[in-house]
Write an enzyme that holds these catalytic residues in place. Structure first.
Site, PDB file in Angstrom:
ATOM      1  N   GLY B  46      -5.602  -8.715  -1.860  1.00 31.02           N
ATOM      2  CA  GLY B  46      -5.957  -8.454  -3.383  1.00 31.02           C
ATOM      3  C   GLY B  46      -4.904  -8.508  -4.220  1.00 31.02           C
ATOM      4  O   GLY B  46      -4.031  -9.150  -3.802  1.00 31.02           O
ATOM      5  N   SER B  48      -1.639  -6.670  -4.984  1.00 33.73           N
ATOM      6  CA  SER B  48      -0.911  -5.449  -4.313  1.00 33.73           C
ATOM      7  C   SER B  48      -0.632  -4.398  -5.488  1.00 33.73           C
ATOM      8  O   SER B  48      -0.764  -3.182  -5.167  1.00 33.73           O
ATOM      9  CB  SER B  48       0.310  -5.912  -3.722  1.00 33.73           C
ATOM     10  N   CYS B  78      -2.072  -9.938   3.772  1.00 32.71           N
ATOM     11  CA  CYS B  78      -1.595 -10.224   2.405  1.00 32.71           C
ATOM     12  C   CYS B  78      -1.185  -9.137   1.559  1.00 32.71           C
ATOM     13  O   CYS B  78      -0.107  -8.439   1.773  1.00 32.71           O
ATOM     14  CB  CYS B  78      -2.748 -11.090   1.789  1.00 32.71           C
ATOM     15  N   ARG B 107       7.136 -10.140  -1.740  1.00 36.70           N
ATOM     16  CA  ARG B 107       5.850 -10.698  -2.698  1.00 36.70           C
ATOM     17  C   ARG B 107       6.004 -12.235  -3.360  1.00 36.70           C
ATOM     18  O   ARG B 107       7.063 -12.621  -3.704  1.00 36.70           O
ATOM     19  CB  ARG B 107       5.836  -9.479  -3.923  1.00 36.70           C
ATOM     20  N   ILE B 136      -2.420 -17.321  -0.162  1.00 37.01           N
ATOM     21  CA  ILE B 136      -2.580 -17.419  -1.490  1.00 37.01           C
ATOM     22  C   ILE B 136      -1.733 -16.427  -2.070  1.00 37.01           C
ATOM     23  O   ILE B 136      -1.801 -15.239  -1.753  1.00 37.01           O
ATOM     24  CB  ILE B 136      -4.230 -16.925  -1.618  1.00 37.01           C
ATOM     25  N   ARG B 137      -0.956 -17.193  -2.888  1.00 32.96           N
ATOM     26  CA  ARG B 137      -0.003 -16.437  -3.374  1.00 32.96           C
ATOM     27  C   ARG B 137       0.900 -15.509  -2.540  1.00 32.96           C
ATOM     28  O   ARG B 137       0.899 -14.178  -2.803  1.00 32.96           O
ATOM     29  CB  ARG B 137      -0.358 -15.714  -4.796  1.00 32.96           C
ATOM     30  N   HIS B 172      -5.024 -15.155   5.466  1.00 38.29           N
ATOM     31  CA  HIS B 172      -6.217 -14.504   5.296  1.00 38.29           C
ATOM     32  C   HIS B 172      -7.311 -14.782   6.345  1.00 38.29           C
ATOM     33  O   HIS B 172      -8.082 -15.739   6.103  1.00 38.29           O
ATOM     34  CB  HIS B 172      -6.659 -14.797   3.802  1.00 38.29           C
ATOM     35  N   GLU B 174      -9.916 -13.529   7.276  1.00 39.73           N
ATOM     36  CA  GLU B 174     -11.083 -13.037   6.919  1.00 39.73           C
ATOM     37  C   GLU B 174     -11.692 -14.175   5.959  1.00 39.73           C
ATOM     38  O   GLU B 174     -13.049 -14.242   5.640  1.00 39.73           O
ATOM     39  CB  GLU B 174     -11.064 -11.535   6.179  1.00 39.73           C
TER      40      GLU B 174
END
Lengths: 299, 192
Positions: B46, B48, B78, B107, B136-137, B172, B174
């Site tokens: 999400g 952070s 993440c 980050r 993702i980022r 990720h 998931e």
């Protein structure tokens, strides 16, 4: 299995994946670096970099275009959360510019004046993902067919009036439920009625949901508005004019973030809704001439 | 076994679905008092910054540290990997890590969304060949301390690691529909 360790950028999974990470969050419209920092500090999951919020675009009239790249860059430099920016519907060169700047998401938005009254941007051509507006399932699936990796129901931007956001969210949910109840042979006619590709119609009927994340937008001004949209089934909310057109933006921003997380807990919503100061002034939809309704833009 | 997924913001539903597909009872955690009987907690991906602000507003920092001390295993993906670190590089000034695991995490290490990518990973101890990493980022793990084992690397950087009752992945699992990393966490981190 052949191993592929070469990194692949711009895949559908990477594009829709960022939207998955934004779920349960609030994306806030900002017009300055200072506002962007306030939004980040309040817990926004992303900001939408603009020259004017929709309420001011509405008031100013004329042609509304992509923001100045210098303005967008200034906002990107100010915060570490994702930055989105808007291009006009069908304006693929504005989209190319936004990708060149390096924004994290492009909103092909009805808030700006459309550049093409027939075609939306072919979003498959881009590495940067797109979010697009919709008022119903057919519009949602047409945008996905063009490569949108995220959707938002349109509502009526710049009004502080949630009624259209509710209408569009309910329409979407009702149509998904309707598709789910159809027999396989009925899906062909449903695709014709929705003016959407059959394969996507079939996917929605089988899975009972949209294939991408869907936020709610257009008229959310209070924590209760945000929580209601979440209870109606959206994945998160965009708040445009509602925050920085209100009396105490930092406090309201934070309250809307908390209400979006705890959308099913009225005690939390009651607590965060206290003493927020003046909300933005709302506009009744019936007072807006039909030609000036932003939701009518896009096809 | 009961596993909680921190459900303040982000991709918590996908973790719950993967756990349920493995036959594990999963609970969306929105308040600290829901963590009392958990064997493990997953902190999902999400933003952070958004997650840490909500964690701090609802008293999650002390509660998670306390439960972890009492045996609750923790896995961060993440944003979650960032939050459980000993130190966050390029954090916001007021962004506090949980300090559950002796790792330093950078980050947005790869850049912006245009640099987000997927690639196959060799994930140590994982049967069945390479694992598809979706970044993702994403952050990367810049340093691991003693007692922490690097589990996967990409382009010379550590992207997955485990410690005692802890695991961090900067990608990720998931989002892939492949439950092997979840199974690894349950079998090799939670159970041990």
């Amino acid at each position: 299995m052949t191993e592929n360790t070469t990194p692949q950028t711009g895949t559908l999974r990477v594009k829709t994946g960022l939207a998955e990470m934004l779920k349960g969050g609030v994306i806030m419209d900002v017009v300055t670096a200072e506002q962007a920092r306030i939004a980040e500090d309040a817990g926004a999951v992303a900001v939408m970099a603009l020259e004017r919020v929709p309420a001011d675009i509405r008031a100013a009239g004329g042609v509304a275009r992509m923001a100045d790249p210098a303005k967008i860059q200034e906002i990107m430099d100010a915060v570490s959360i994702p930055v989105m920016a808007k291009c006009r519907i069908g304006h693929f060169v504005e989209a190319q510019v936004l990708q060149a700047i390096g924004v994290d998401y492009i909103d092909e938005s009805e808030v700006l004046t459309p550049a093409d009254e027939e075609h939306h941007v072919d979003k498959w051509q881009f590495t940067v993902p797109f979010v697009c507006g919709c008022r119903d399932l057919g519009e949602a699936l047409r945008r996905i067919a063009e490569g949108a990796a995220m959707l938002r129901t349109k509502g009526e931007p710049g009004t502080g009036n949630v009624v259209e956001a509710v209408r569009h969210m309910r329409t979407l949910t009702d149509q998904i439920a309707w598709l789910k109840g159809l027999r396989p042979e009925q899906l062909y006619a449903a695709a014709k009625d929705l003016q959407a590709p059959y394969e996507l119609v079939k996917w929605v009927a089988e899975n009972g949901k949209l294939p991408v994340v869907n936020f709610s937008a257009g008229g959310i001004a209070t924590p209760a508005d945000a929580a209601m949209m979440m209870q109606l089934g959206c994945d998160g909310v965009f708040v445009g004019s509602g925050i920085f057109k209100s009396g105490d933006p930092a406090k309201r921003a934070r309250a809307i973030v908390e209400a979006t997380t705890h959308y099913d807990d009225p005690d939390v919503i009651a607590r965060v809704s206290r003493d927020l100061g003046e909300p933005m002034v709302g506009i009744n939809i019936s007072e807006i001439p039909e030609a000036e309704r932003m939701q009518e833009r896009g096809w | 076994m009961r596993v909680g997924v921190l459900a303040l913001q982000g991709a918590f539903r996908e973790h719950i679905m993967t756990l349920e597909a493995l036959g594990v009872s999963a609970v969306a955690v929105r308040k600290p008092e829901q963590m009392g009987d958990l064997n493990a907690l997953i902190i999902p991906g999400g933003e952070s910054t958004a997650i840490s602000k909500l964690m701090s507003a609802y008293g999650f920092y002390d509660a998670i540290r306390q439960q972890h001390g009492a045996g609750m295993a923790v896995w961060g993906t993440c944003a979650g990997a960032i939050l459980m670190a000993e130190r966050i590089i390029d954090a916001l000034p007021d962004q506090e890590p949980l300090r559950l695991m002796d790792i330093e995490v950078r980050r947005n290490a790869y850049g912006r969304q245009v640099d987000s990518f997927e690639a196959d990973l060799e994930f140590k101890h994982l049967p069945g060949g390479p694992f598809r990493g979706v970044f993702i980022r994403a952050p990367w793990i810049e340093r691991i301390g003693e007692g922490v084992e690097a589990l996967a690397m990409h382009d010379g950087r550590i992207v997955a690691a485990r410690g005692a009752g802890t695991m961090a992945t900067t990608f990720h699992p998931e989002l892939t529909g492949d439950p092997r990393v979840h199974k690894f966490f349950l079998d090799e981190v939670v159970a041990s």
